[in-house]
Enzyme design. Structure first.
Site, PDB file in Angstrom:
ATOM      1  N   HIS A 138      58.165  58.371  15.070  1.00  0.00           N
ATOM      2  CA  HIS A 138      58.117  58.777  16.516  1.00  0.00           C
ATOM      3  C   HIS A 138      59.673  58.902  17.105  1.00  0.00           C
ATOM      4  O   HIS A 138      59.726  59.214  18.073  1.00  0.00           O
ATOM      5  CB  HIS A 138      57.313  57.703  17.202  1.00  0.00           C
ATOM      6  CG  HIS A 138      58.047  56.406  17.310  1.00  0.00           C
ATOM      7  ND1 HIS A 138      58.248  55.543  16.236  1.00  0.00           N
ATOM      8  CD2 HIS A 138      58.837  55.767  18.419  1.00  0.00           C
ATOM      9  CE1 HIS A 138      58.667  54.441  16.942  1.00  0.00           C
ATOM     10  NE2 HIS A 138      59.402  54.597  17.877  1.00  0.00           N
TER      11      HIS A 138
HETATM   12  C1  UD1 Z   1      59.415  54.641  23.206  1.00  0.00           C
HETATM   13  C2  UD1 Z   1      60.786  54.014  23.180  1.00  0.00           C
HETATM   14  C3  UD1 Z   1      61.110  53.540  21.844  1.00  0.00           C
HETATM   15  C4  UD1 Z   1      59.854  52.754  21.283  1.00  0.00           C
HETATM   16  C5  UD1 Z   1      58.550  53.427  21.377  1.00  0.00           C
HETATM   17  C6  UD1 Z   1      57.410  52.817  20.782  1.00  0.00           C
HETATM   18  C7  UD1 Z   1      62.516  54.551  24.953  1.00  0.00           C
HETATM   19  C8  UD1 Z   1      63.648  55.256  24.957  1.00  0.00           C
HETATM   20  N1  UD1 Z   1      61.889  54.838  23.482  1.00  0.00           N
HETATM   21  O1  UD1 Z   1      59.485  55.849  22.535  1.00  0.00           O
HETATM   22  O2  UD1 Z   1      62.280  52.890  21.647  1.00  0.00           O
HETATM   23  O3  UD1 Z   1      60.231  52.830  19.771  1.00  0.00           O
HETATM   24  O4  UD1 Z   1      58.283  53.665  22.845  1.00  0.00           O
HETATM   25  O5  UD1 Z   1      56.488  53.379  20.346  1.00  0.00           O
HETATM   26  O6  UD1 Z   1      61.999  53.730  25.589  1.00  0.00           O
HETATM   27  N2  UD1 Z   1      53.524  60.011  25.440  1.00  0.00           N
HETATM   28  C9  UD1 Z   1      52.010  59.950  25.268  1.00  0.00           C
HETATM   29  N3  UD1 Z   1      51.455  59.072  25.680  1.00  0.00           N
HETATM   30  C10 UD1 Z   1      51.827  57.862  26.077  1.00  0.00           C
HETATM   31  C11 UD1 Z   1      53.423  57.715  26.075  1.00  0.00           C
HETATM   32  C12 UD1 Z   1      53.983  58.778  25.669  1.00  0.00           C
HETATM   33  O7  UD1 Z   1      51.602  61.038  25.033  1.00  0.00           O
HETATM   34  O8  UD1 Z   1      51.195  56.785  26.455  1.00  0.00           O
HETATM   35  C13 UD1 Z   1      54.180  61.142  24.830  1.00  0.00           C
HETATM   36  C14 UD1 Z   1      54.946  61.991  25.998  1.00  0.00           C
HETATM   37  O9  UD1 Z   1      54.789  63.178  25.710  1.00  0.00           O
HETATM   38  C15 UD1 Z   1      56.219  61.291  26.047  1.00  0.00           C
HETATM   39  C16 UD1 Z   1      56.609  61.081  24.657  1.00  0.00           C
HETATM   40  O10 UD1 Z   1      55.426  60.650  24.171  1.00  0.00           O
HETATM   41  O11 UD1 Z   1      57.112  62.277  26.658  1.00  0.00           O
HETATM   42  C17 UD1 Z   1      57.524  59.886  24.539  1.00  0.00           C
HETATM   43  O12 UD1 Z   1      57.373  58.806  25.300  1.00  0.00           O
HETATM   44  P1  UD1 Z   1      58.445  57.766  25.769  1.00  0.00           P
HETATM   45  O13 UD1 Z   1      57.938  56.450  26.157  1.00  0.00           O
HETATM   46  O14 UD1 Z   1      59.485  58.472  26.559  1.00  0.00           O
HETATM   47  O15 UD1 Z   1      59.242  57.376  24.350  1.00  0.00           O
HETATM   48  P2  UD1 Z   1      58.439  56.935  22.943  1.00  0.00           P
HETATM   49  O16 UD1 Z   1      58.815  58.133  21.838  1.00  0.00           O
HETATM   50  O17 UD1 Z   1      57.206  56.544  22.919  1.00  0.00           O
HETATM   51  N1  UDP Z   2      51.572  49.794  15.631  1.00  0.00           N
HETATM   52  C1  UDP Z   2      50.164  49.737  15.780  1.00  0.00           C
HETATM   53  N2  UDP Z   2      49.351  50.903  15.503  1.00  0.00           N
HETATM   54  C2  UDP Z   2      49.827  52.084  15.064  1.00  0.00           C
HETATM   55  C3  UDP Z   2      51.355  52.238  14.632  1.00  0.00           C
HETATM   56  C4  UDP Z   2      52.071  50.986  15.101  1.00  0.00           C
HETATM   57  O1  UDP Z   2      49.665  48.713  16.258  1.00  0.00           O
HETATM   58  O2  UDP Z   2      49.024  53.132  14.715  1.00  0.00           O
HETATM   59  C5  UDP Z   2      52.171  48.692  15.984  1.00  0.00           C
HETATM   60  C6  UDP Z   2      53.024  48.101  14.811  1.00  0.00           C
HETATM   61  O3  UDP Z   2      52.272  47.112  14.326  1.00  0.00           O
HETATM   62  C7  UDP Z   2      54.150  47.503  15.579  1.00  0.00           C
HETATM   63  C8  UDP Z   2      54.332  48.195  16.884  1.00  0.00           C
HETATM   64  O4  UDP Z   2      53.200  48.951  17.054  1.00  0.00           O
HETATM   65  O5  UDP Z   2      53.905  46.325  15.979  1.00  0.00           O
HETATM   66  C9  UDP Z   2      55.730  49.114  16.491  1.00  0.00           C
HETATM   67  O6  UDP Z   2      55.622  50.111  17.450  1.00  0.00           O
HETATM   68  P1  UDP Z   2      56.626  51.541  17.348  1.00  0.00           P
HETATM   69  O7  UDP Z   2      56.700  51.795  15.898  1.00  0.00           O
HETATM   70  O8  UDP Z   2      55.974  52.671  18.211  1.00  0.00           O
HETATM   71  O9  UDP Z   2      57.802  51.166  17.965  1.00  0.00           O
HETATM   72  P2  UDP Z   2      59.255  50.428  17.701  1.00  0.00           P
HETATM   73  O10 UDP Z   2      58.952  49.179  16.949  1.00  0.00           O
HETATM   74  O11 UDP Z   2      59.703  51.370  16.683  1.00  0.00           O
HETATM   75  O12 UDP Z   2      60.050  50.305  18.847  1.00  0.00           O
END
Ligand code: UD1
Ligand code: UDP
Length: 355
Positions: free
Chosen positions: A200
């Site tokens: 992601h």
């Molecule tokens: C965010 C965090 C990242 C973390 C991740 C965990 C920042 C900059 N990034 O990344 O550090 O590892 O969360 O998963 O804070 N979207 C949906 N549904 C949702 C949320 C997001 O469809 O509920 C899609 C949207 O198109 C959005 C994109 O995901 O634009 C990115 O979401 P965003 O929260 O900006 O960043 P993540 O990639 O989720």
């Molecule tokens: N996770 C989950 N379901 C999924 C993928 C991840 O519950 O399908 C959990 C995972 O166990 C971990 C957290 O989400 O605790 C990690 O989130 P993510 O990888 O989105 O974020 P990051 O740790 O990179 O910020």
């Protein structure tokens, strides 16, 4: 003690669950959900499953550019911090929600406490690197998961208010692992041997070549790849015309709940991920990890031989997954699963001193 916790994204719900549980008997917790993650499978499921308290404030900010998203969070948080006057503002990790909470608290009177302090990938192109560095430099109390993070803070001149707490994610993992039962996977059959993949990170989803190389690598593996895909990744696969290739190469599924995910990590031959939290979960559950990045903030897992950095090069990914094996030794890197107890007792001490 009144603690205002700021959460907003999936990994923060996992981290906050451990601390919330420790706070609930003797302290007042004001839970603020920024709404950064809003799909049920990225948000609501964690509140249900991890018994997190319902948010007292749900800001409903949603997705946007970094500046607009962070600014919208700050505008709302400033008012809440002002109205609630908490003793402590608690932020977790490195997301935009963390940064928003940190900047608001730093310019206000509460103690700002950062859980997961001192981590560095040294890659400034990651938004998370910007967020965590600024948060650390604004914080009054810094809870480092291990000694390496504490040393990093010291090198940056941060020596006051730093405590090694261990990793709160380990607390949550141990607890859910005890509660897991067998009948969790009604929707799909888990093969005996598989690789578990998550992707992601902005660098991998915003560059077609990188995402294509990762999918091509998965396609070349001889074992099935289970791929619970973040909505950002699904959108990127569709945008780049890679969806068909991804579904042919992997068993792509919606994100699963935390208990299911932990089970999948535990049963996997290898985890291939660009997540921060998943690298550690693989380590805790004795599953070798291949990290689809050039750098990691969880450097100790590399040094210990449980994690390999491969970037997004097809051949490197394939070779590393094929070579993945358990190293002979497993050091104790991030505590023993009692980080939340340590954090709450340190908060109590600090707030008592301030009174
Ligand atoms: C965010 C965090 C990242 C973390 C991740 C965990 C920042 C900059 N990034 O990344 O550090 O590892 O969360 O998963 O804070 N979207 C949906 N549904 C949702 C949320 C997001 O469809 O509920 C899609 C949207 O198109 C959005 C994109 O995901 O634009 C990115 O979401 P965003 O929260 O900006 O960043 P993540 O990639 O989720
Ligand atoms: N996770 C989950 N379901 C999924 C993928 C991840 O519950 O399908 C959990 C995972 O166990 C971990 C957290 O989400 O605790 C990690 O989130 P993510 O990888 O989105 O974020 P990051 O740790 O990179 O910020």
């Amino acid at each position: 003690m009144d603690v205002l916790s700021v959460v907003g994204a999936r990994p923060q719900f996992v981290k906050a669950a451990a601390v919330s549980q420790q706070l609930q008997d003797d302290h007042e917790e004001i839970m603020v959900h920024t709404g950064q993650h809003y799909d049920a499978e990225l948000s609501e499921v964690f509140f249900d499953e991890l018994a997190l308290p319902e948010p007292d404030f749900h800001l409903g900010i949603g997705s946007d550019t970094h500046a607009r998203q962070t600014a919208a969070m700050m505008t709302e948080l400033e008012q809440i911090v002002d109205d609630e006057s908490p003793d402590v503002v608690l932020v977790y990790g490195d997301t935009n929600s963390t940064l928003a909470g940190a900047l608001v608290a730093a310019k206000s009177s509460p103690t700002l406490a950062h859980v997961e302090a001192g981590l560095r990938s040294h890659d400034w192109s990651m938004p998370e690197e910007v967020n965590r560095r600024i948060t650390d430099h604004c914080s009054d109390l810094l809870f480092a998961p291990g000694s390496h993070a504490k040393d990093t803070l010291e090198q940056e001149g941060i020596t006051e208010g730093v405590f090694i707490s261990g990793d709160v994610m380990y607390d949550t993992l141990l607890q859910i692992r005890d509660e897991l039962c067998e009948s969790e996977f009604d929707e799909f059959t888990v093969p005996d041997e598989y690789v578990l993949a998550t992707v992601h990170r902005a660098k991998n989803t915003d560059t077609r070549d990188r995402l294509a190389a990762i999918i091509d690598a998965f396609e070349q593996l001889s074992v099935p790849v289970i791929f619970p895909a973040h909505p950002r990744t699904v959108a990127a696969l569709n945008e780049y015309g890679l969806w068909e290739r991804a579904t042919a190469a992997t068993r792509i599924i919606d994100p699963v709940n935390y208990g299911q995910f932990i089970k999948l990590v535990e049963g996997a031959a290898c985890v291939a991920t660009d997540s921060g939290g998943v690298q550690k979960e693989a380590f805790y559950l004795d599953t070798p990890c291949v990290t689809l990045r050039e750098t990691t903030e969880w450097i100790e897992t590399i040094d210990a031989g449980w994690n390999t950095l491969v970037g997004a090069e097809r051949e490197q990914i394939v070779d590393a997954v094929r070579a993945a094996a358990d190293p002979p030794a497993k050091p104790d890197l991030y505590g023993s699963g009692n980080a939340a107890v340590r954090i709450v007792s340190q908060l109590e001490r600090q707030v008592d001193c301030a009174d």
